[in-house]
Each structure stands twice: as structure tokens, then as C-alpha cells.
Design a protein around this motif. Structure first.
Motif, short mmCIF file in Angstrom:
data_model
loop_
_atom_site.label_atom_id
_atom_site.label_comp_id
_atom_site.label_asym_id
_atom_site.label_seq_id
_atom_site.Cartn_x
_atom_site.Cartn_y
_atom_site.Cartn_z
N ALA A 78 0.83 -1.21 0.00
CA ALA A 78 0.00 0.00 0.00
C ALA A 78 0.86 1.25 0.00
O ALA A 78 0.58 2.23 -0.72
CB ALA A 78 -0.93 -0.01 1.20
N TYR A 79 1.92 1.24 0.79
CA TYR A 79 2.80 2.41 0.84
C TYR A 79 3.51 2.63 -0.49
O TYR A 79 3.66 3.77 -0.95
CB TYR A 79 3.83 2.24 1.96
CG TYR A 79 5.01 3.16 1.82
CD1 TYR A 79 4.83 4.55 1.88
CD2 TYR A 79 6.29 2.68 1.59
CE1 TYR A 79 5.90 5.41 1.73
CE2 TYR A 79 7.36 3.53 1.44
CZ TYR A 79 7.16 4.89 1.51
OH TYR A 79 8.22 5.75 1.36
N ALA A 80 3.98 1.54 -1.12
CA ALA A 80 4.65 1.67 -2.41
C ALA A 80 3.71 2.28 -3.45
O ALA A 80 4.13 3.13 -4.26
CB ALA A 80 5.15 0.31 -2.88
N LEU A 81 2.44 1.89 -3.44
CA LEU A 81 1.47 2.46 -4.37
C LEU A 81 1.29 3.95 -4.12
O LEU A 81 1.25 4.76 -5.06
CB LEU A 81 0.13 1.73 -4.23
CG LEU A 81 -1.02 2.24 -5.11
CD1 LEU A 81 -0.64 2.12 -6.58
CD2 LEU A 81 -2.29 1.46 -4.81
N LEU A 82 1.16 4.33 -2.85
CA LEU A 82 1.02 5.74 -2.50
C LEU A 82 2.26 6.54 -2.91
O LEU A 82 2.15 7.63 -3.46
CB LEU A 82 0.78 5.88 -1.00
CG LEU A 82 0.71 7.31 -0.44
CD1 LEU A 82 -0.47 8.05 -1.03
CD2 LEU A 82 0.63 7.29 1.09
N ALA A 83 3.44 5.99 -2.65
CA ALA A 83 4.68 6.69 -2.98
C ALA A 83 4.83 6.87 -4.49
O ALA A 83 5.30 7.92 -4.95
CB ALA A 83 5.87 5.92 -2.42
N ALA A 123 2.41 7.21 -6.68
CA ALA A 123 1.50 8.27 -7.08
C ALA A 123 2.04 9.65 -6.69
O ALA A 123 1.98 10.61 -7.48
CB ALA A 123 0.13 8.05 -6.44
N MET A 124 2.60 9.76 -5.50
CA MET A 124 3.13 11.04 -5.04
C MET A 124 4.36 11.45 -5.85
O MET A 124 4.48 12.61 -6.26
CB MET A 124 3.47 10.95 -3.55
CG MET A 124 2.26 10.75 -2.65
SD MET A 124 2.69 10.53 -0.91
CE MET A 124 3.31 12.15 -0.50
N TYR A 125 5.26 10.53 -6.08
CA TYR A 125 6.46 10.86 -6.85
C TYR A 125 6.16 11.14 -8.31
O TYR A 125 6.89 11.91 -8.97
CB TYR A 125 7.50 9.75 -6.72
CG TYR A 125 8.62 10.10 -5.76
CD1 TYR A 125 9.72 10.84 -6.19
CD2 TYR A 125 8.56 9.72 -4.43
CE1 TYR A 125 10.73 11.17 -5.31
CE2 TYR A 125 9.58 10.06 -3.54
CZ TYR A 125 10.66 10.79 -3.98
OH TYR A 125 11.66 11.13 -3.11
N TYR A 155 10.62 3.52 -6.80
CA TYR A 155 9.37 3.21 -6.10
C TYR A 155 8.46 2.34 -6.96
O TYR A 155 7.73 1.49 -6.44
CB TYR A 155 8.65 4.50 -5.69
CG TYR A 155 9.13 5.07 -4.39
CD1 TYR A 155 8.80 4.47 -3.17
CD2 TYR A 155 9.91 6.22 -4.35
CE1 TYR A 155 9.23 5.00 -1.97
CE2 TYR A 155 10.35 6.76 -3.15
CZ TYR A 155 10.01 6.14 -1.97
OH TYR A 155 10.44 6.65 -0.77
N LEU A 156 8.49 2.56 -8.27
CA LEU A 156 7.68 1.74 -9.16
C LEU A 156 8.16 0.28 -9.12
O LEU A 156 7.35 -0.65 -9.04
CB LEU A 156 7.76 2.29 -10.58
CG LEU A 156 6.85 1.63 -11.62
CD1 LEU A 156 5.38 1.80 -11.23
CD2 LEU A 156 7.10 2.25 -13.00
N ALA A 157 9.48 0.09 -9.16
CA ALA A 157 10.01 -1.26 -9.04
C ALA A 157 9.69 -1.86 -7.67
O ALA A 157 9.37 -3.05 -7.56
CB ALA A 157 11.53 -1.23 -9.25
N ASP A 158 9.74 -1.02 -6.64
CA ASP A 158 9.39 -1.46 -5.29
C ASP A 158 7.94 -1.93 -5.24
O ASP A 158 7.61 -2.95 -4.61
CB ASP A 158 9.62 -0.31 -4.31
CG ASP A 158 9.54 -0.76 -2.85
OD1 ASP A 158 9.31 -1.96 -2.60
OD2 ASP A 158 9.71 0.10 -1.97
N LEU A 159 7.06 -1.20 -5.91
CA LEU A 159 5.65 -1.57 -5.94
C LEU A 159 5.46 -2.93 -6.61
O LEU A 159 4.69 -3.77 -6.12
CB LEU A 159 4.85 -0.50 -6.69
CG LEU A 159 3.38 -0.81 -6.95
CD1 LEU A 159 2.60 -0.98 -5.65
CD2 LEU A 159 2.75 0.29 -7.82
#
Length: 294
Positions: free
Chosen positions: A218-223, A225-227, A279-283
Motif C-alpha cells: 500500500a505504501y509503495a502504491l502511494l509513494a 502516485a506522489m512521486y 518506487y515503481l520497481a518497489d511496488l
């Protein structure tokens, strides 16, 4: 009384090499580099911090004190090695950029600076090799920080730290509310990612009132979008003339030592896009972790 156990392994030799390389890098620069200033202090910190941490890891492992360490030894060494590799990489770029670029004199001080730069590059390679040797292999049970998402968390926090350094000298985020939003993105994502790293190294994830894997996804998805918003907003308000930006490098920057203010704006834009991709790779990895383990 702890017993010193000498283990001859590739990992031990790589750590010893990193120890020697970082020691030589900061010793030579401090002894005969004949330089000073903030970038010099940063380079010395990168090498000295990496040296001290590697020495600590070697002492703990050679004396068999892993079980007595106040942190998770499945997560700490690789987390430190990843940070050390990025720190030495930054020093390998910054030190020659500020203290060798445009230097025409051939003297002893210049030779010392070249030697420090070379050994900094060697230390960077050694730490990258250590990370590759200790990271989790497919199907292997290991600490979270040894997995790809864990290593990506280290990269996220480090890139954000570099962004902070560039936007604060000179301050470049107070000209418009949209730029303040970009700064908020950097701060929020940095704090959460850093907290995740600390919780994993300190083995505190079990105290969370919700599943840790789902929180990461969930955090990776939020990050992401923010980035994504920051990746779009920052160039618009810094390089578009309609928003008082400058799309070309000012002539005065040709005479600046190191990076001028416009170069730092470009660096922030590039690093923002880089962190978005991280962050996209993290997601992707975090989501796969959730669905595979569910």
C-alpha cells in the motif's frame, strides 16, 4: 570470553578490501589533498563512516557476537553495505568533480586527490560486490533487507537525502505552492521508507497492528502516485518560462566551481524521476510478495 574465529571466505576478503580502500581514500585526502569545504567534509564522512561500519561488522562476525547484537544480523550487514556503496559512489563523483575538474597543476596535492578518487571507486566496487554476495537468492529464506524490496528502500532514502542537499543550497522550493508539495513528497516518502528500514534492522515489524507485507504494498502504491506528481511538477515550475523558469543553462554557470544553482535544479529533476522508477520497481516486487504469500 569471546573466541576470535578467522573465516576465510569471499565475503570476508571483500569486506577487508573495502576496509583498506576506504581507509586509504580518507587518509590520503586528509594527509595531502590540500582541500577543504563542505564537499570535502562530505567525502571524508562517506569514507570514514563506511570504514567504521565495515570494521564493526568484521569484528562482530570474527568474534561470533551476532547473537548478542542489538539489531537483526540478517538485515544489518547488507543494509550497511548498501548504504556504504551509495555513499562511496557519491564521494567518487563529488570529490573529483569539485577538486580535480579543471585542475591543471601537476603537484603532490593533485596526486593525492587522484589517489583518493581511485580508491573511492575501488571501495564502491567492493561494497557492490558485498551486496551481491549477501542479497537473498530466489527461494532463499532471508531478512527483508536482503531482498530486492529491502535494497530498494535503501536506495529510496539515499536518493531523497541527495535531493534534500540540492534543494536546500540554495533553497529552491519556496517559490510556489506546487514546489512545496514536491518538498512534502520528498519528506513524507523519506520518513516512511527510513522508518521501514529502521523497523526491519531493529526487528520491530511484528509490533505493527496490520500485516507488514500489505503495508509495504500500500505504501509503495502511494509513494509511486506522489512521486509521479513531483516528477511532473518540478520541471514545469523550474524550467518553463511561463512559470519564471529557465530552460537553458545560464552563462554565469560556466564560471562556477562544481555545480551551480541551475545544475542542482536539473539534478533534482533527474533524481526525482529516478526515485519514481525505484518506487515503481518497489511496488512491483512488494505486490508480488503479497500475492505470492497470500
Amino acid at each position: 570470553m569471546p573466541l576470535v574465529v578467522l573465516k576465510s571466505s569471499r565475503l570476508t576478503w571483500v569486506r577487508l578490501a573495502a576496509l583498506v580502500f576506504t581507509c586509504v581514500a580518507f587518509s590520503v585526502a586528509a594527509h595531502g589533498g590540500a582541500v577543504s569545504g563542505g564537499m570535502y567534509d562530505w567525502s571524508i564522512f562517506c569514507w570514514a563512516f563506511s570504514f567504521a561500519g565495515t570494521l564493526l561488522v568484521l569484528v562482530v562476525e570474527l568474534m561470533g557476537l551476532q547473537s548478542r547484537a542489538p539489531v537483526s544480523w540478517n538485515n544489518f550487514p547488507i543494509t550497511f553495505a548498501c548504504y556504504a556503496s551509495l555513499l562511496c559512489l557519491s564521494a567518487s563523483i563529488i570529490f573529483p568533480l569539485y577538486f580535480l575538474k579543471g585542475e591543471t597543476r601537476r603537484d603532490e596535492a593533485r596526486d593525492h586527490r587522484i589517489a583518493s578518487s581511485v580508491f573511492s571507486c575501488l571501495a564502491t566496487v567492493a561494497y557492490f560486490v558485498e551486496v551481491s554476495l549477501t542479497r537473498a537468492q530466489p527461494g532463499e529464506v532471508a531478512g527483508y533487507m536482503a531482498t530486492v524490496p529491502g535494497l530498494l528502500k535503501v536506495c529510496e532514502t539515499f536518493v531523497a537525502s541527495v535531493i534534500f542537499a540540492f534543494v536546500s543550497d540554495p533553497v529552491s522550493y519556496d517559490g510556489h505552492s506546487a514546489l512545496k508539495w514536491c518538498m512534502a513528497v520528498y519528506c513524507i516518502c523519506f520518513v516512511i521508507s527510513a522508518a521501514i528500514v529502521v523497523m526491519c534492522v531493529g526487528e520491530c515489524t511484528g509490533f505493527l497492528p496490520f500485516p507488514f507485507a500489505r503495508f509495504l504494498s500500500a505504501y509503495a502504491l502511494l509513494a509511486v502516485a506522489m512521486y509521479l506528481t513531483a516528477t511532473i511538477i518540478w520541471p514545469i515550475f523550474k524550467f518553463d518560462s511561463r512559470h519564471s523558469g529557465s530552460s537553458s543553462r545560464p552563462p554565469i554557470c560556466q564560471y562556477s566551481h562544481g555545480l551551480c544553482w541551475w545544475d542542482k535544479l536539473v539534478a533534482v529533476a533527474v533524481l526525482t524521476a529516478l526515485n519514481f522508477l525505484i518506487y515503481l520497481a518497489d511496488l512491483v516486487y512488494s505486490a508480488r510478495l503479497v500475492f505470492v504469500t497470500a
